[in-house]
Design an enzyme around this catalytic site. Structure first.
Site, PDB file in Angstrom:
ATOM      1  NE  ARG A  24      -1.226   2.315   3.143  1.00 24.48           N
ATOM      2  CZ  ARG A  24      -0.712   3.351   3.771  1.00 24.48           C
ATOM      3  NH1 ARG A  24      -0.560   4.523   3.158  1.00 24.48           N
ATOM      4  NH2 ARG A  24      -0.296   3.240   5.024  1.00 24.48           N
ATOM      5  CG  ASP A  25       3.437   4.200   2.992  1.00 23.37           C
ATOM      6  OD1 ASP A  25       3.296   5.112   2.173  1.00 23.37           O
ATOM      7  OD2 ASP A  25       4.018   4.344   4.073  1.00 23.37           O
ATOM      8  CG  HIS A 220       5.308   4.423   9.302  1.00 27.22           C
ATOM      9  ND1 HIS A 220       4.430   3.577   8.640  1.00 27.22           N
ATOM     10  CD2 HIS A 220       5.906   5.156   8.329  1.00 27.22           C
ATOM     11  CE1 HIS A 220       4.512   3.807   7.341  1.00 27.22           C
ATOM     12  NE2 HIS A 220       5.402   4.770   7.128  1.00 27.22           N
ATOM     13  CG  HIS A 222       9.242   7.770   5.701  1.00 25.56           C
ATOM     14  ND1 HIS A 222       8.750   8.059   4.447  1.00 25.56           N
ATOM     15  CD2 HIS A 222       8.207   7.191   6.363  1.00 25.56           C
ATOM     16  CE1 HIS A 222       7.490   7.684   4.353  1.00 25.56           C
ATOM     17  NE2 HIS A 222       7.139   7.156   5.517  1.00 25.56           N
ATOM     18  CB  CYS A 253       3.409  10.895   2.209  1.00 20.93           C
ATOM     19  SG  CYS A 253       1.819  11.736   2.325  1.00 20.93           S
ATOM     20  CG  ASN A 262       7.569   3.667   3.840  1.00 16.52           C
ATOM     21  OD1 ASN A 262       7.102   4.282   4.781  1.00 16.52           O
ATOM     22  ND2 ASN A 262       6.937   3.561   2.677  1.00 16.52           N
TER      23      ASN A 262
END
Length: 312
Positions: A24-25, A220, A222, A253, A262
Site C-alpha cells: 500500500r504505502d 513508522h 522513513h 507520501c 520507508n
C-alpha cells in the site's frame, strides 16, 4: 546468503512484529499503474516470507491515489487465491465511504490515517487538525461495532515540511485522541524522516507518561536522512515491539514531497537478526521478492540489504 553475527543487547524485547506496508504505502507513489496481478503476487510473496501483517491497499478515492483504484479488484483476487485469509489483510480506510467498501468485502482489519499537524491535515484530509476527529469518529465506531480491528496512523510526528519541528505534547495529544476514538494500536509516523534516536526516546516516553501502554504503540520510520535503523534501536530500547516497514524500501507520501522511502523491511530484519530479536521473517525469501518487484518497476531496490544480498 550472508547473515549478520548475532550479538544480543540486554533489555531489548525478545520478539517484535513487522507490519508490512509495501503493497500500500510502498506502491501508492508509483506513477506507472502496476497490474493487479503483480500486486496480488507481491502480497502472496510477502505472506509466504512470514510477514504476519501485510497491509494490502487503501480504499481512497481513485482521483487522489490512482495507483490504488483497483482496491476491490485486488482484494477480490486475493480472496480467490488465498481464501478466507484474504479477509484478514489490513486496508486503509480514509473515511466512511472507504469503510463501506471494506465492509462490503467482509474485511476484518482497517486503518485510519490522521495527522499531528494542521497543515498536513488540510493537505492530506481536507480537514483541520481538530476536524479530522469528527470524520474518524463514525468510521472507528462503525468498524468496532462490526467486529473489526482498527489501527490508527498519526503522521508528521517528528517534523512537518510546512510547520517545521512538531512539539512532542502536540503529537501525544493527537495520538491519544485517535486511541480514545477506539483504535487498538497507534502507529507513530516520521513521515519526512527527520527524527533522531533521542527524539524517539522522548516521544515514546511522553506517550507512556500520558497513560498510553507501550504495547499499543508502533513506529513508522522513513530513511530520508539515514536515521531509520538508529531510530528503531531507540524504539526497541523504549520497549516498542511493532515496526512498520516496506519491502525493498519503497514508498513515500503523495502529499509531502520530502517524504521519501520507508524503512526497508530487509534492512530492519538484518538489524533484528544481529540483535537476536525474533521476528519470524525469511530474509532470503524477502530479498527475492524485492528483487522480483524491482524488475517490474524497472529500477534497483533502494534497500541496502537487498542490493548487498541480491548479487550473492
Amino acid at each position: 546468503m550472508s547473515l549478520p553475527m548475532t550479538v544480543p543487547e540486554p533489555g531489548l524485547p525478545e520478539r517484535v512484529t513487522i507490519y508490512e506496508v509495501g503493497a500500500r504505502d510502498g506502491l501508492q507513489n508509483e506513477a506507472a499503474i502496476i497490474p493487479v496481478e503483480v500486486k496480488a503476487e507481491l502480497v502472496r510473496r510477502l505472506l509466504a516470507a512470514g510477514l504476519p501483517a501485510v497491509e494490502a491497499t487503501s480504499f481512497v478515492h481513485p482521483r487522489w491515489v490512482p495507483q490504488l483504484a483497483d482496491a476491490e479488484q485486488l482484494m477480490t483476487a486475493l480472496h480467490d487465491q488465498i481464501g478466507d485469509a484474504g479477509r484478514d489483510l489490513p486496508v486503509l480506510v480514509p473515511n466512511e465511504r472507504g469503510l463501506d467498501r471494506a465492509l462490503a468485502l467482509g474485511l476484518r482489519h482497517v486503518a485510519i490515517f490522521g495527522s499531528a499537524t494542521e497543515t498536513f491535515a488540510q493537505k492530506n484530509l481536507n480537514r483541520g487538525l481538530d476536524e479530522q476527529y469528527a470524520m474518524f469518529e463514525p468510521v472507528v465506531a462503525r468498524a468496532r461495532d462490526a467486529g473489526l480491528d482498527v489501527r490508527a496512523y498519526v503522521s508528521m510526528c517528528f517534523g512537518d515540511p510546512w510547520e517545521g519541528p512538531v512539539p512532542i505534547d502536540q503529537v501525544v495529544a493527537a495520538g491519544r485522541r485517535l486511541l480514545d476514538l477506539g483504535a487498538g494500536q497507534l502507529s507513530i509516523g516520521d513521515t519526512i524522516g527527520v527524527g533522531t534516536a533521542g527524539h524517539v526516546t522522548a516521544l515514546v516516553g511522553a506517550f507512556v507518561e500520558a497513560g498510553v501502554p507501550v504495547e499499543r504503540l508502533a513506529l513508522h520510520f522513513h530513511d530520508t536522512y539515514g536515521q531509520a535503523l538508529s531510530n528503531v534501536q531507540a524504539g526497541l530500547r523504549a520497549g516498542v515491539t511493532t515496526y512498520d516497514a516496506s519491502a525493498g524500501g519503497l514508498g513515500g507520501c503523495p502529499y509531502a514531497k520530502s517524504a521519501t522511502g520507508n524503512l526497508a523491511t530487509e534492512d530492519l530484519v538484518w538489524l533484528l537478526d544481529g540483535l537476536g530479536v525474533e521476528h519470524g521473517v525469511d530474509l532470503a525469501a524477502l530479498v527475492q521478492t524485492s528483487t522480483w518487484l524491482a524488475g517490474h518497476l524497472g529500477r534497483p531496490s533502494p534497500s541496502a540489504v537487498v542490493r548487498a544480498l541480491a548479487g550473492q
